[in-house]
Design an enzyme around this catalytic site. Structure first.
Site, PDB file in Angstrom:
ATOM      1  N   ALA A  69       0.826  -1.215   0.000  1.00 46.07           N
ATOM      2  CA  ALA A  69       0.000   0.000   0.000  1.00 46.07           C
ATOM      3  C   ALA A  69       0.858   1.262   0.000  1.00 46.07           C
ATOM      4  CB  ALA A  69      -0.920   0.017   1.220  1.00 46.07           C
TER       5      ALA A  69
ATOM      6  N   GLY B 195       6.405   1.138   5.676  1.00 40.10           N
ATOM      7  CA  GLY B 195       7.326   0.224   4.998  1.00 40.10           C
ATOM      8  C   GLY B 195       7.391   0.459   3.503  1.00 40.10           C
ATOM      9  N   CYS B 196       6.244   0.678   2.896  1.00 42.45           N
ATOM     10  CA  CYS B 196       6.199   0.887   1.448  1.00 42.45           C
ATOM     11  C   CYS B 196       6.834   2.212   1.058  1.00 42.45           C
ATOM     12  CB  CYS B 196       4.759   0.794   0.946  1.00 42.45           C
ATOM     13  SG  CYS B 196       4.044  -0.848   1.211  1.00 42.45           S
ATOM     14  N   THR B 197       6.685   3.219   1.917  1.00 41.96           N
ATOM     15  CA  THR B 197       7.335   4.509   1.660  1.00 41.96           C
ATOM     16  C   THR B 197       8.846   4.350   1.744  1.00 41.96           C
ATOM     17  OG1 THR B 197       5.424   5.731   2.471  1.00 41.96           O
ATOM     18  CG2 THR B 197       7.549   6.898   2.466  1.00 41.96           C
TER      19      THR B 197
ATOM     20  N   ALA C 283      10.014   2.464  -1.419  1.00 41.59           N
ATOM     21  CA  ALA C 283       9.926   3.303  -2.619  1.00 41.59           C
ATOM     22  C   ALA C 283      11.004   4.379  -2.612  1.00 41.59           C
ATOM     23  CB  ALA C 283       8.543   3.940  -2.717  1.00 41.59           C
TER      24      ALA C 283
END
Length: 157
Positions: free
Chosen positions: A43, A48-50, A53
């Site tokens: 998401a 974590g995804c930030t 990325a």
């Protein structure tokens, strides 16, 4: 999910055409002739995804210099991806797969352990696809933090 549904090196990468953050279609076939890192994340705008990325963003010049493009895919809608891209100043395509068909085709959606429980969701995964559309590297259940550095070490980039 069983290991049988996971992709392996040497297999042809499942093709896809998905909308990017601007709603424009992007296909894996657009990258024929170049190597591409395709990574799946749960998401946009989550911690974590930030982190993952931004690690790709911060290492993009080195990856591009080694002949590697990067694509991120999540179940988020294009509008959420656009906000994520703009907020984090991401400079590589983020693709939207809300139906999860591409995630499932790549073995990146299914049962996983989360806080000790078995749940269905996105399995954080990264792949290297070669110039001919064959999978060179598969990495399932990767950690968001430190993953790009490990990928660079594994690929000698």
């Amino acid at each position: 999910m069983t290991d049988n549904s996971r992709l392996a090196p040497g297999e042809t990468a499942p093709d896809f055409t998905l909308p990017d953050a601007n709603g424009n279609d992007v296909s894996l076939a657009d990258y024929r002739g170049r190597k591409v890192v395709v990574y799946f994340y749960p998401a946009a705008s989550t911690p974590g995804c930030t982190k993952q990325a931004c690690d790709f963003r911060d290492n993009l010049a080195a990856l591009n210099g080694a002949g590697l493009d990067v694509i991120g895919i999540s179940p988020d809608k294009p509008a959420k991806l656009a906000k994520f891209r703009d907020t984090e100043e991401l400079t590589f395509p983020l693709l939207s797969d809300p139906e999860k068909a591409t995630l499932e085709a790549w073995g990146a959606f299914g049962e996983k352990k989360m806080y000790g429980k078995t749940v269905r969701g996105v399995i954080r995964s990264t792949f290297l696809v070669d110039e001919d559309g064959k999978i060179e590297v598969t990495q399932y259940n990767v950690r968001a933090t430190g993953h790009v550095a490990k990928l660079r070490r594994d690929l000698s980039v």
